[in-house]
Design a protein around this motif. Structure first.
Motif, short mmCIF file in Angstrom:
data_model
loop_
_atom_site.label_atom_id
_atom_site.label_comp_id
_atom_site.label_asym_id
_atom_site.label_seq_id
_atom_site.Cartn_x
_atom_site.Cartn_y
_atom_site.Cartn_z
N THR A 4 0.84 -1.19 0.00
CA THR A 4 0.00 0.00 0.00
C THR A 4 0.88 1.24 0.00
O THR A 4 2.08 1.20 0.35
CB THR A 4 -0.91 0.05 1.23
N PHE A 5 0.30 2.35 -0.38
CA PHE A 5 1.03 3.62 -0.37
C PHE A 5 1.48 3.95 1.05
O PHE A 5 2.62 4.38 1.27
CB PHE A 5 0.14 4.73 -0.93
N GLU A 6 0.60 3.75 2.01
CA GLU A 6 0.93 4.08 3.40
C GLU A 6 2.11 3.25 3.91
O GLU A 6 2.97 3.76 4.64
CB GLU A 6 -0.29 3.86 4.30
N GLN A 7 2.14 1.95 3.55
CA GLN A 7 3.26 1.10 3.97
C GLN A 7 4.58 1.59 3.39
O GLN A 7 5.60 1.62 4.09
CB GLN A 7 3.00 -0.34 3.52
N ALA A 8 4.56 1.97 2.12
CA ALA A 8 5.79 2.42 1.48
C ALA A 8 6.32 3.70 2.12
O ALA A 8 7.54 3.83 2.36
CB ALA A 8 5.54 2.65 -0.02
N ILE A 9 5.44 4.62 2.43
CA ILE A 9 5.87 5.88 3.06
C ILE A 9 6.34 5.61 4.49
O ILE A 9 7.34 6.20 4.95
CB ILE A 9 4.72 6.90 3.05
N ALA A 10 5.68 4.73 5.20
CA ALA A 10 6.08 4.42 6.58
C ALA A 10 7.50 3.85 6.62
O ALA A 10 8.26 4.12 7.56
CB ALA A 10 5.09 3.45 7.22
N ASP A 11 7.86 3.06 5.63
CA ASP A 11 9.18 2.41 5.60
C ASP A 11 10.26 3.26 4.93
O ASP A 11 11.44 2.90 4.97
CB ASP A 11 9.09 1.06 4.87
N PHE A 12 9.87 4.36 4.31
CA PHE A 12 10.84 5.22 3.63
C PHE A 12 11.62 6.01 4.68
O PHE A 12 11.06 6.77 5.44
CB PHE A 12 10.10 6.16 2.68
N ALA A 13 12.94 5.80 4.72
CA ALA A 13 13.78 6.44 5.74
C ALA A 13 15.00 7.07 5.09
O ALA A 13 16.13 6.59 5.25
CB ALA A 13 14.20 5.43 6.79
N PRO A 14 14.82 8.16 4.34
CA PRO A 14 15.94 8.79 3.65
C PRO A 14 16.80 9.61 4.59
O PRO A 14 16.38 9.97 5.70
CB PRO A 14 15.25 9.70 2.64
N THR A 15 18.01 9.91 4.12
CA THR A 15 18.84 10.88 4.82
C THR A 15 18.30 12.27 4.51
O THR A 15 18.10 12.63 3.35
CB THR A 15 20.30 10.79 4.34
N LEU A 16 18.01 13.04 5.54
CA LEU A 16 17.43 14.38 5.37
C LEU A 16 18.53 15.44 5.35
O LEU A 16 19.61 15.21 5.89
CB LEU A 16 16.44 14.64 6.51
N PRO A 17 18.25 16.60 4.73
CA PRO A 17 17.00 17.00 4.08
C PRO A 17 16.78 16.30 2.75
O PRO A 17 17.70 15.80 2.12
CB PRO A 17 17.16 18.52 3.89
N LEU A 18 15.49 16.29 2.35
CA LEU A 18 15.03 15.53 1.20
C LEU A 18 14.42 16.47 0.17
O LEU A 18 13.75 17.44 0.53
CB LEU A 18 13.97 14.52 1.66
N ALA A 19 14.64 16.16 -1.11
CA ALA A 19 13.94 16.87 -2.18
C ALA A 19 13.14 15.86 -2.98
O ALA A 19 13.61 14.74 -3.25
CB ALA A 19 14.91 17.61 -3.09
N VAL A 20 11.94 16.23 -3.36
CA VAL A 20 11.08 15.38 -4.18
C VAL A 20 11.07 15.94 -5.59
O VAL A 20 10.83 17.14 -5.79
CB VAL A 20 9.65 15.34 -3.61
#
Length: 326
Positions: A4-20
């Protein structure tokens, strides 16, 4: 496995700061909105204006308005993404996008550590099908990586296991605004024909195709990584530029593998299948001092220089003053 979209975002752990990387479309809008909520004050957006459509200015205005509402800093980079003869429009636009984002990092215009791209499970399958249609080898069948390094930045695709429909369903539930790029439904482009015609047929015939096809891509990526390790070991042993006699001692698959690795890693050149086959035949035939080689490979030429095989590109230098030139 599709998530699910929510699962993917919950597990996303990038090094911050982040740009999309933000186009204003549904996928990048969902990713930007979710990241801005998860890491307030730590997220920026990068919009690349390709200069290809009259609506490009409208896309930019939309992105500015959304980012202002989200209180997310936006950097707009304008590029000329027109394709050269023989180059696909998609490839030209993709190359221009990455160059634009790289330039922001190199010139210190975007204080970010990670770039997030909203490509998803359907994009992954489309990429694999395109690779199959072109007779690609393992690098193409590996499709898109979930993470890689480029120009000092970490690039991530956190939605690769999320279907496009799941992303749109989540976005609709948020009531968020996004734009529809008319070029995405133009069936003159092969990827759009795959999306419109093949994907529904695959869904009807193989309901789990997103999972199974992605698994095949992961197997291909693992095999390619192993080939890279073998090629690196072989190249370290035979030298750079490679010794011709040492090349002749390799098996045919191993010779092809190390030649691809050398050409791409040292010269940023990818030979066609025909060019590689011709080069390997010449290497096998090179048994006397008088035997010469001069074969077109990529935008330059492979040639014999004494005991070694070398490559040069004659275009930057006219007349050729490069000591490597024959």
């Amino acid at each position: 496995m599709t998530r699910t979209f929510e699962q993917a975002i919950a597990d996303f752990a990038p090094t911050l700061p982040l740009a999309v990387a933000y186009s204003g479309g549904a996928d990048s809008t969902a990713l930007l909105l979710a990241c801005a909520r998860k890491w307030p004050g730590q997220v920026a957006a990068v919009h690349v204006h390709h200069g290809l459509q009259a609506a490009g200015d409208d896309f930019e205005r939309h992105c500015r308005a959304v980012c202002a509402t989200l209180q997310v800093p936006l950097v707009v980079q304008k590029v000329d993404a027109r394709h050269a003869p023989g180059q696909s429009p998609e490839a030209a636009a993709r190359h221009a996008r990455y160059q634009a984002i790289d330039a922001l990092a190199l010139h210190g215009q975007a204080a970010v550590q990670t770039i997030a791209i909203a490509q998803h499970a359907d994009d992954q399958i489309e990429t694999l099908l395109l690779a199959l249609s072109r007779g690609a080898g393992l690098p193409g069948l590996s499709a898109m990586a979930a993470q890689w390094q480029r120009a000092g930045l970490t690039y991530c695709r956190p939605l690769l296991q999320v279907s496009g429909q799941a992303i749109r369903d989540w976005l609709q539930a948020q009531g968020a605004r996004f734009i529809e790029d008319p070029s995405n439904v133009d069936e003159r482009f092969t990827r759009n024909r795959i999306r419109a015609r093949l994907m529904p047929a695959l869904q009807a015939t193989f309901p789990q195709f997103r999972d199974t096809f992605a698994r095949s891509s992961r197997h291909a990526a693992q095999a390619q990584a192993l080939l890279q390790e073998v090629a690196a070991e072989d190249l370290a042993r035979i030298g750079v530029p490679p010794d011709i006699k040492a090349l002749q001692a390799l098996s045919t698959p191993r010779l092809a593998n190390v030649l691809r690795h050398w050409l791409l890693g040292v010269h940023q050149v990818t030979p066609t299948s025909a060019q590689l086959a011709a080069l390997m035949a010449q290497i096998a035939a090179c048994r006397t001092r008088a035997h010469q080689m001069h074969l077109k490979v990529g935008q330059g030429f492979c040639f014999r220089r004494g005991k070694v095989l070398d490559w040069y590109n004659p275009r930057p230098l006219s007349p050729c003053s490069n000591p490597s030139c024959p």
